[in-house]
Write an enzyme that holds these catalytic residues in place. Structure first.
Site, short mmCIF file in Angstrom:
data_model
loop_
_atom_site.label_atom_id
_atom_site.label_comp_id
_atom_site.label_asym_id
_atom_site.label_seq_id
_atom_site.Cartn_x
_atom_site.Cartn_y
_atom_site.Cartn_z
N ARG A 34 9.14 6.35 -0.16
CA ARG A 34 9.76 7.12 -0.08
C ARG A 34 10.96 6.75 -1.40
O ARG A 34 11.70 7.76 -1.66
CB ARG A 34 10.51 8.17 1.25
CG ARG A 34 8.67 9.06 0.87
CD ARG A 34 9.29 9.56 2.91
NE ARG A 34 7.60 9.61 3.15
CZ ARG A 34 7.65 11.17 4.11
NH1 ARG A 34 8.91 10.62 4.65
NH2 ARG A 34 6.33 10.80 4.66
N TYR A 61 -14.24 -14.48 2.34
CA TYR A 61 -13.87 -14.77 1.45
C TYR A 61 -13.08 -16.02 0.72
O TYR A 61 -12.97 -16.94 2.37
CB TYR A 61 -12.23 -13.67 1.46
CG TYR A 61 -11.91 -13.73 0.15
CD1 TYR A 61 -11.98 -13.16 -1.00
CD2 TYR A 61 -10.67 -14.82 0.05
CE1 TYR A 61 -10.86 -13.62 -2.58
CE2 TYR A 61 -9.66 -15.12 -0.96
CZ TYR A 61 -10.12 -14.47 -2.63
OH TYR A 61 -9.21 -14.07 -3.41
N LEU A 82 2.38 -9.90 -1.65
CA LEU A 82 2.61 -8.78 -2.37
C LEU A 82 3.35 -8.22 -2.84
O LEU A 82 4.03 -9.04 -3.73
CB LEU A 82 3.39 -7.89 -0.58
CG LEU A 82 3.17 -8.43 0.16
CD1 LEU A 82 4.43 -8.08 1.43
CD2 LEU A 82 1.84 -7.38 0.97
N GLU A 83 2.50 -7.30 -4.04
CA GLU A 83 3.08 -6.87 -5.45
C GLU A 83 4.34 -5.86 -5.24
O GLU A 83 3.62 -4.79 -5.11
CB GLU A 83 2.17 -6.91 -6.69
CG GLU A 83 0.96 -7.77 -7.06
CD GLU A 83 -0.10 -7.50 -5.81
OE1 GLU A 83 -0.28 -7.02 -4.83
OE2 GLU A 83 -0.66 -8.73 -5.39
N LYS A 113 5.08 1.03 3.58
CA LYS A 113 5.44 1.64 4.46
C LYS A 113 6.84 2.93 4.21
O LYS A 113 6.81 3.32 2.82
CB LYS A 113 6.74 1.14 5.21
CG LYS A 113 6.21 -0.07 5.43
CD LYS A 113 5.81 -0.59 6.70
CE LYS A 113 6.23 0.38 8.13
NZ LYS A 113 5.86 0.54 9.52
N SER A 114 6.02 4.46 5.01
CA SER A 114 6.04 5.26 4.01
C SER A 114 7.57 5.34 3.87
O SER A 114 7.87 6.28 2.79
CB SER A 114 5.66 7.19 4.51
OG SER A 114 5.93 6.80 6.20
N GLN A 155 2.17 -2.70 5.73
CA GLN A 155 1.22 -1.95 7.03
C GLN A 155 -0.72 -2.67 7.12
O GLN A 155 -0.82 -2.74 5.53
CB GLN A 155 1.51 -1.27 6.96
CG GLN A 155 0.78 0.13 6.69
CD GLN A 155 1.48 1.85 7.40
OE1 GLN A 155 1.05 1.68 8.12
NE2 GLN A 155 1.79 2.43 6.89
N LEU A 158 9.87 3.47 2.83
CA LEU A 158 9.96 2.84 1.50
C LEU A 158 9.21 3.71 0.60
O LEU A 158 9.77 3.38 -0.44
CB LEU A 158 9.51 1.28 2.28
CG LEU A 158 10.28 0.30 3.01
CD1 LEU A 158 9.53 -1.30 3.04
CD2 LEU A 158 11.73 0.70 2.89
#
Length: 182
Positions: A115, A171, A137-138, A110-111, A157, A113
């Site tokens: 930033r 997969y 999520l890493e 997310k931009s 996102q 976060l």
């Protein structure tokens, strides 16, 4: 081709894309907000580093290796986790996904976060066709500020894409049906 809000809703309606739980407000113009589930796997600090991990070793499985070294912590509602600069944690999406073999996706930060210095997936954005499960999520804080992580906050996102030719099988790797370990 990246799917728009209209196309995302059509794929959900047709049953080719399943995301549970999902609130319609999470569907943006061309992505779906993903939220943080109730726990994090906190990795050792850089100061305590020194162990060598051998990912090329036959039979290597990353998650058992990391859960043996990290600290699995719940994120209490009244006590959010504060991610310090240069700290790595693994977190899971609250959302459980199921992609048809005609769909693939990418996890993006997310931009807002980003930033602040939060990388939501480091360099592993690909969600392969036919994937099912939650996403790990890493999250790494490469900024100068401490960042408050709370259960349910939008941290990434999902950008859904049409696969040119559907795969015969989806997969089926080591992360299939991955779930939050708590």
């Amino acid at each position: 081709m990246i799917l728009s809000r209209v196309a995302i809703r059509a794929e959900i309606e047709a049953g080719r894309l399943t995301i549970e739980p999902l609130d319609d407000s999470q569907i943006g113009v061309s992505s779906i907000d993903l939220t943080l589930s109730e726990s994090l796997l906190v990795m050792p600090s850089i100061e305590g580093a020194g162990d060598i991990i051998e990912p090329s070793k036959p039979g290597f499985k990353v998650m058992p290796e990391l859960t043996g070294r990290g600290d699995l912590r719940p994120i209490p509602e009244r006590d959010p986790y504060i991610l310090k600069p240069q700290e790595l944690v693994l977190g899971w999406t609250r959302e459980n996904l199921k992609l048809a073999t005609s769909l693939a996706a990418r996890v993006e930060g997310k931009s807002t976060l980003a930033r602040l210095g939060l990388s939501a997936h480091i360099t592993a954005p690909t969600v392969l066709a036919g994937y099912r499960g939650t996403l790990c999520l890493e999250m790494y804080n490469c900024g100068p500020y401490r960042i408050k992580l709370e259960e349910g906050m939008a941290v990434a996102q999902l950008v859904v894409e049409q696969v040119e030719s559907p795969t015969r099988e989806g997969y089926d790797g080591q992360f299939v049906n991955q779930q939050n370990p708590v």
